[in-house]
Enzyme design. Structure first.
Site, PDB file in Angstrom:
ATOM      1  N   SER A 184      84.609  72.077 -16.390  1.00 37.53           N
ATOM      2  CA  SER A 184      85.716  71.679 -17.302  1.00 37.53           C
ATOM      3  C   SER A 184      86.979  72.530 -17.217  1.00 37.53           C
ATOM      4  O   SER A 184      87.950  72.228 -17.910  1.00 37.53           O
ATOM      5  CB  SER A 184      85.271  71.652 -18.784  1.00 37.53           C
ATOM      6  OG  SER A 184      84.636  70.441 -19.093  1.00 37.53           O
ATOM      7  N   ASP A 242      82.966  78.699  -2.200  1.00 38.76           N
ATOM      8  CA  ASP A 242      82.957  77.237  -2.260  1.00 38.76           C
ATOM      9  C   ASP A 242      81.524  76.802  -2.555  1.00 38.76           C
ATOM     10  O   ASP A 242      80.600  77.135  -1.803  1.00 38.76           O
ATOM     11  CB  ASP A 242      83.426  76.724  -0.884  1.00 38.76           C
ATOM     12  CG  ASP A 242      83.443  75.222  -0.793  1.00 38.76           C
ATOM     13  OD1 ASP A 242      82.913  74.535  -1.697  1.00 38.76           O
ATOM     14  OD2 ASP A 242      83.991  74.727   0.214  1.00 38.76           O
ATOM     15  N   ILE A 243      81.347  76.044  -3.612  1.00 45.02           N
ATOM     16  CA  ILE A 243      79.974  75.689  -4.025  1.00 45.02           C
ATOM     17  C   ILE A 243      79.277  74.817  -2.982  1.00 45.02           C
ATOM     18  O   ILE A 243      78.060  74.842  -2.865  1.00 45.02           O
ATOM     19  CB  ILE A 243      79.985  75.018  -5.420  1.00 45.02           C
ATOM     20  CG1 ILE A 243      78.604  75.149  -6.069  1.00 45.02           C
ATOM     21  CG2 ILE A 243      80.456  73.573  -5.354  1.00 45.02           C
ATOM     22  CD1 ILE A 243      78.594  74.864  -7.549  1.00 45.02           C
ATOM     23  N   VAL A 254      86.104  70.006  -7.616  1.00 43.77           N
ATOM     24  CA  VAL A 254      84.786  70.321  -7.066  1.00 43.77           C
ATOM     25  C   VAL A 254      84.024  69.036  -6.731  1.00 43.77           C
ATOM     26  O   VAL A 254      83.274  68.982  -5.753  1.00 43.77           O
ATOM     27  CB  VAL A 254      84.027  71.265  -8.028  1.00 43.77           C
ATOM     28  CG1 VAL A 254      83.591  70.587  -9.291  1.00 43.77           C
ATOM     29  CG2 VAL A 254      82.867  71.933  -7.328  1.00 43.77           C
ATOM     30  N   ASP A 255      84.227  68.014  -7.526  1.00 39.30           N
ATOM     31  CA  ASP A 255      83.587  66.714  -7.304  1.00 39.30           C
ATOM     32  C   ASP A 255      83.965  66.150  -5.933  1.00 39.30           C
ATOM     33  O   ASP A 255      83.106  65.746  -5.139  1.00 39.30           O
ATOM     34  CB  ASP A 255      84.034  65.773  -8.437  1.00 39.30           C
ATOM     35  CG  ASP A 255      83.180  64.536  -8.570  1.00 39.30           C
ATOM     36  OD1 ASP A 255      82.206  64.397  -7.813  1.00 39.30           O
ATOM     37  OD2 ASP A 255      83.499  63.699  -9.434  1.00 39.30           O
ATOM     38  N   GLY A 301      89.046  73.047 -14.689  1.00 42.06           N
ATOM     39  CA  GLY A 301      90.063  72.618 -13.732  1.00 42.06           C
ATOM     40  C   GLY A 301      90.905  71.511 -14.348  1.00 42.06           C
ATOM     41  O   GLY A 301      91.647  71.739 -15.305  1.00 42.06           O
TER      42      GLY A 301
HETATM   43  P1  ADP Z   1      86.762  69.627 -14.321  1.00 42.48           P
HETATM   44  O1  ADP Z   1      87.277  68.220 -14.226  1.00 42.48           O
HETATM   45  O2  ADP Z   1      85.375  69.712 -14.949  1.00 42.48           O
HETATM   46  O3  ADP Z   1      87.745  70.559 -14.943  1.00 42.48           O
HETATM   47  P2  ADP Z   1      87.440  70.587 -11.614  1.00 42.48           P
HETATM   48  O4  ADP Z   1      86.737  70.270 -10.348  1.00 42.48           O
HETATM   49  O5  ADP Z   1      88.841  70.104 -11.776  1.00 42.48           O
HETATM   50  O6  ADP Z   1      86.472  70.039 -12.790  1.00 42.48           O
HETATM   51  O7  ADP Z   1      87.440  72.157 -11.862  1.00 42.48           O
HETATM   52  C1  ADP Z   1      86.302  72.872 -12.262  1.00 42.48           C
HETATM   53  C2  ADP Z   1      86.283  74.217 -11.573  1.00 42.48           C
HETATM   54  O8  ADP Z   1      85.826  74.061 -10.235  1.00 42.48           O
HETATM   55  C3  ADP Z   1      87.649  74.895 -11.460  1.00 42.48           C
HETATM   56  O9  ADP Z   1      87.491  76.274 -11.785  1.00 42.48           O
HETATM   57  C4  ADP Z   1      87.999  74.734  -9.988  1.00 42.48           C
HETATM   58  O10 ADP Z   1      88.823  75.795  -9.516  1.00 42.48           O
HETATM   59  C5  ADP Z   1      86.636  74.809  -9.366  1.00 42.48           C
HETATM   60  N1  ADP Z   1      86.467  74.287  -8.003  1.00 42.48           N
HETATM   61  C6  ADP Z   1      87.202  73.391  -7.323  1.00 42.48           C
HETATM   62  N2  ADP Z   1      86.695  73.188  -6.094  1.00 42.48           N
HETATM   63  C7  ADP Z   1      85.587  73.986  -5.993  1.00 42.48           C
HETATM   64  C8  ADP Z   1      84.628  74.264  -4.971  1.00 42.48           C
HETATM   65  N3  ADP Z   1      84.663  73.649  -3.794  1.00 42.48           N
HETATM   66  N4  ADP Z   1      83.636  75.163  -5.233  1.00 42.48           N
HETATM   67  C9  ADP Z   1      83.559  75.773  -6.439  1.00 42.48           C
HETATM   68  N5  ADP Z   1      84.425  75.561  -7.437  1.00 42.48           N
HETATM   69  C10 ADP Z   1      85.438  74.690  -7.217  1.00 42.48           C
END
Ligand code: ADP
Length: 187
Positions: free
Chosen positions: A118, A11-12, A34-35, A120
């Site tokens: 991008s 988890d970032i 992730v946002d 997700g």
């Molecule tokens: P985007 O809209 O740019 O596609 P997303 O957040 O939907 O962004 O997804 C981007 C990547 O981040 C995906 O691979 C998703 O699985 C990943 N992701 C989601 N939550 C986390 C987290 N807490 N830490 C790291 N990566 C995450």
């Protein structure tokens, strides 16, 4: 150079680095994925600061404090929505990484974690996005000796495997060892 790249599954928001990168949307006012996770851990002050930034065009990046995150800074970048590949998606994604690296250089950050931008909700094909992420990172590190560590934080095993495979194929090109020094085990 590749010894400064790490891949972890995790988890970032929990990464102990100076800055984490957020895959945000144009409004910078929070979203899912992730946002959402970053805003949840950072707390409401992050949204307050983001409001003052008045959004961010696709491919660009803006920096804020990290508030309650372990990371002191958050670099918000906006990746392209995948629309089939004929709308400069590759270029925009490469530009995201370049914009982040410009801020990393400007602020002399030594340790930074990236999510898979991008891939997700924005549906960019994972292998293709990973090639761009790794190529832009390698290209940046070639010309920068200050950065100590770039961590690719993979939220699931599929993303992790993809980054590991891409780095292995790059390692063959650079012929600098078997990878044991550069790829971290799952965290
Ligand atoms: P985007 O809209 O740019 O596609 P997303 O957040 O939907 O962004 O997804 C981007 C990547 O981040 C995906 O691979 C998703 O699985 C990943 N992701 C989601 N939550 C986390 C987290 N807490 N830490 C790291 N990566 C995450």
């Amino acid at each position: 150079m590749l010894d400064r790249i790490e891949v972890v599954q995790g988890d970032i928001t929990q990464q102990q680095v100076e800055a984490i990168v957020n895959a945000a949307n144009n409004s910078l006012l929070g979203g899912g994925g992730v946002d959402g996770a970053i805003h949840q851990v950072a707390g409401p002050e992050l949204l307050e600061e983001c409001r003052k930034l008045k959004g961010c065009p696709t491919g660009e990046a803006k920096m804020t404090r990290g508030y309650r995150l372990p990371a002191k800074w958050v670099i918000h970048t906006v990746g392209p929505v995948w629309r089939g590949g004929n709308y400069k998606e590759d270029e925009y994604l490469a530009q995201c990484y370049q914009s982040c690296f410009a801020l990393i250089e400007k602020h002399q950050l030594k340790t930074v974690a990236f999510p898979s931008i991008s891939t997700g909700a924005y549906r960019f094909p994972l292998e293709r996005a990973t090639r761009i992420a790794v190529a832009e990172t390698v290209n940046f590190l070639k010309g920068n000796n200050f950065v100590e560590k770039i961590v690719f934080v993979c939220f699931n095993i599929r993303v992790y495997d993809c980054y590991v495979n891409e780095l292995k194929s790059i390692q063959k090109v650079y012929n600098i060892g078997n990878g044991n020094n550069t790829l971290c085990p799952y965290t």
